[in-house]
Design a protein around this motif. Structure first.
Motif, mmCIF file in Angstrom:
data_model
loop_
_atom_site.group_PDB
_atom_site.id
_atom_site.type_symbol
_atom_site.label_atom_id
_atom_site.label_comp_id
_atom_site.label_asym_id
_atom_site.label_seq_id
_atom_site.Cartn_x
_atom_site.Cartn_y
_atom_site.Cartn_z
ATOM 1 N N LEU A 243 0.802 -1.219 0.000
ATOM 2 C CA LEU A 243 0.000 0.000 0.000
ATOM 3 C C LEU A 243 0.836 1.270 0.000
ATOM 4 O O LEU A 243 0.429 2.291 -0.561
ATOM 5 C CB LEU A 243 -0.934 0.012 1.220
ATOM 6 C CG LEU A 243 -1.993 -1.094 1.290
ATOM 7 C CD1 LEU A 243 -2.762 -0.992 2.592
ATOM 8 C CD2 LEU A 243 -2.932 -1.017 0.100
ATOM 9 N N ARG A 320 -5.288 -8.000 -3.567
ATOM 10 C CA ARG A 320 -6.294 -7.238 -4.301
ATOM 11 C C ARG A 320 -5.700 -5.967 -4.881
ATOM 12 O O ARG A 320 -5.887 -5.648 -6.065
ATOM 13 C CB ARG A 320 -7.451 -6.894 -3.352
ATOM 14 C CG ARG A 320 -8.575 -6.089 -3.982
ATOM 15 C CD ARG A 320 -9.408 -6.949 -4.885
ATOM 16 N NE ARG A 320 -10.514 -6.202 -5.462
ATOM 17 C CZ ARG A 320 -11.395 -6.720 -6.305
ATOM 18 N NH1 ARG A 320 -11.296 -7.992 -6.645
ATOM 19 N NH2 ARG A 320 -12.371 -5.988 -6.795
ATOM 20 N N VAL A 321 -4.971 -5.229 -4.072
ATOM 21 C CA VAL A 321 -4.371 -3.969 -4.523
ATOM 22 C C VAL A 321 -3.309 -4.224 -5.580
ATOM 23 O O VAL A 321 -3.251 -3.543 -6.604
ATOM 24 C CB VAL A 321 -3.772 -3.205 -3.321
ATOM 25 C CG1 VAL A 321 -2.943 -2.010 -3.794
ATOM 26 C CG2 VAL A 321 -4.878 -2.739 -2.386
ATOM 27 N N THR A 323 -2.893 -6.724 -7.654
ATOM 28 C CA THR A 323 -3.344 -7.290 -8.928
ATOM 29 C C THR A 323 -4.324 -6.397 -9.677
ATOM 30 O O THR A 323 -4.432 -6.491 -10.903
ATOM 31 C CB THR A 323 -4.022 -8.658 -8.696
ATOM 32 O OG1 THR A 323 -5.086 -8.508 -7.750
ATOM 33 C CG2 THR A 323 -3.019 -9.665 -8.177
ATOM 34 N N LYS A 324 -5.031 -5.497 -8.960
ATOM 35 C CA LYS A 324 -6.084 -4.718 -9.611
ATOM 36 C C LYS A 324 -5.714 -3.268 -9.868
ATOM 37 O O LYS A 324 -6.126 -2.688 -10.873
ATOM 38 C CB LYS A 324 -7.363 -4.756 -8.755
ATOM 39 C CG LYS A 324 -7.965 -6.145 -8.587
ATOM 40 C CD LYS A 324 -8.426 -6.716 -9.936
ATOM 41 C CE LYS A 324 -9.091 -8.084 -9.746
ATOM 42 N NZ LYS A 324 -9.529 -8.672 -11.036
ATOM 43 N N GLN A 325 -4.952 -2.681 -8.997
ATOM 44 C CA GLN A 325 -4.673 -1.255 -9.128
ATOM 45 C C GLN A 325 -3.410 -0.997 -9.916
ATOM 46 O O GLN A 325 -2.552 -1.861 -10.063
ATOM 47 C CB GLN A 325 -4.566 -0.594 -7.745
ATOM 48 C CG GLN A 325 -5.880 -0.533 -7.007
ATOM 49 C CD GLN A 325 -5.773 0.305 -5.753
ATOM 50 O OE1 GLN A 325 -4.712 0.852 -5.435
ATOM 51 N NE2 GLN A 325 -6.871 0.423 -5.002
ATOM 52 N N ASP A 326 -3.305 0.238 -10.404
ATOM 53 C CA ASP A 326 -2.109 0.668 -11.123
ATOM 54 C C ASP A 326 -1.082 1.101 -10.092
ATOM 55 O O ASP A 326 -1.130 2.213 -9.563
ATOM 56 C CB ASP A 326 -2.428 1.839 -12.045
ATOM 57 C CG ASP A 326 -1.211 2.275 -12.867
ATOM 58 O OD1 ASP A 326 -0.193 1.542 -12.844
ATOM 59 O OD2 ASP A 326 -1.273 3.339 -13.511
ATOM 60 N N ILE A 327 -0.172 0.195 -9.782
ATOM 61 C CA ILE A 327 0.831 0.497 -8.743
ATOM 62 C C ILE A 327 2.130 1.022 -9.345
ATOM 63 O O ILE A 327 3.109 1.253 -8.640
ATOM 64 C CB ILE A 327 1.139 -0.756 -7.894
ATOM 65 C CG1 ILE A 327 1.765 -1.828 -8.739
ATOM 66 C CG2 ILE A 327 -0.095 -1.242 -7.184
ATOM 67 C CD1 ILE A 327 2.266 -3.003 -7.939
#
Length: 329
Positions: A243, A320-321, A323-327
């Protein structure tokens, strides 16, 4: 699973090359001798202060317990406890073992129990806090994500390596504690009996499940419980590392929560809801020794369940973060 193996090997090399793991080992090599020296000085002071023959003291305790068993004024549950105590004291006499004299096993057992809630979690946090965030801050995560590998596999490889190094840190802590303290106090004590199975409800202590364990089994169970609580701390550090881009920020966040837990532990009796916080449930080894819980209703099963929920949520959020968000930005 075969596609995960190269990723796990790669992540393992990364951790070994970083200075953080080397610093963890260095901290252990510095702190354990310091605590060993402190224990040695304490033992010396006790010998100077109480120079009576320890065998006579044990024999006197055995006599007192035997006399108390014939008294009608002592409750039956206390008599049951004293019968167990008699077995342990008699073992010490029969095997010529001074229970107040430290050895490598007793030092390791005490050190591991004392380190379970803050010292060991801080060591693990040093590895967990930057396992993802460091690659985001340096930009190397972009190269990793350009490979034809699913994101969840990349993150899974990091989590597997983190679990591996969590176990390594715990084993290393126990091993160094035994080897270093044993050089001073001796390497015996593996078969010394330890009481376990105490439970309490308010001010009443239940002795029904009390039984004697050899020290080697007690220490093994102790390390297993410490591993479980440390895995939860690792999962939370893993989530924060996903995060938060900054490694320093993730370290501060986790350190603050662990220190807050040590403060709350002594105040939790007036706040029953605090028993659902993960920090108050890290002291799993207290259930082995029979130390009363800070909040009424806390049991080993309860603490394991609370920690499992916290760890599961942390891993769910992390995956979840990632794999799904643009990090990448």
């Amino acid at each position: 699973m075969s596609s995960l193996l190269p990723l796990v090997q790669n992540e393992t090399i990364k951790v070994l090359k970083k200075q953080r793991f080397h610093i963890v080992v260095l901290i252990l090599l510095i702190m354990i001798p310091v605590f060993t020296y402190a224990q040695m000085k304490t033992a010396q002071n006790n010998r100077e202060k109480f120079n009576q023959d320890w065998r006579l003291e044990l024999q006197q305790q055995i006599t007192d317990y035997q006399n108390s068993l014939g008294s009608d004024r002592i409750p039956e549950e206390w008599k049951k406890f004293r019968r167990i105590m008699l077995q342990q004291l008699q073992y010490y006499l029969d095997h010529d073992v001074n229970p107040s004299e430290p050895n490598g096993v007793t030092f390791t057992r005490t050190f591991m129990s004392s380190s379970a809630t803050l010292f060991i979690p801080l060591l693990i946090m040093a590895i967990a806090s930057d396992i993802v965030s460091s690659e985001r801050s340096t930009g190397t995560i972009k190269l990793l994500l350009t490979r034809p590998v699913r994101r969840w596999k990349i993150l899974m490889s990091k989590w597997i390596v983190l679990m591996l190094f969590t176990a390594v840190i715990i084993v290393l802590t126990a091993l160094l504690s035994y080897l270093i303290s044993g050089a001073v106090f001796g390497y015996g004590g593996w078969k010394m009996p330890i009481f376990s199975g105490f439970s309490s409800a308010g001010s009443d202590v239940n002795f029904d499940a009390v039984h004697i364990l050899p020290s080697w089994l007690y220490l093994l169970m102790q390390c297993g419980l410490i591993w479980f609580s440390s895995i939860v701390v690792a999962a939370l550090g893993f989530m924060v590392s996903v995060l938060v881009r900054s490694t320093a920020a993730s370290i501060v966040a986790l350190m603050a929560s662990l220190i807050a837990g040590t403060i709350l532990y002594n105040m939790a009796s007036s706040w029953p809801t605090a028993k659902y916080l993960f920090m108050l449930n890290l002291r799993l080894t207290d259930y082995l020794s029979g130390t009363p819980s800070p909040v009424e209703g806390m049991t080993l099963t309860f603490s394991l369940a609370v920690l499992a929920v916290w760890g599961g949520i942390a891993l769910f959020v992390a995956f979840r973060v990632f794999t799904k968000q643009d990090i990448l930005n």
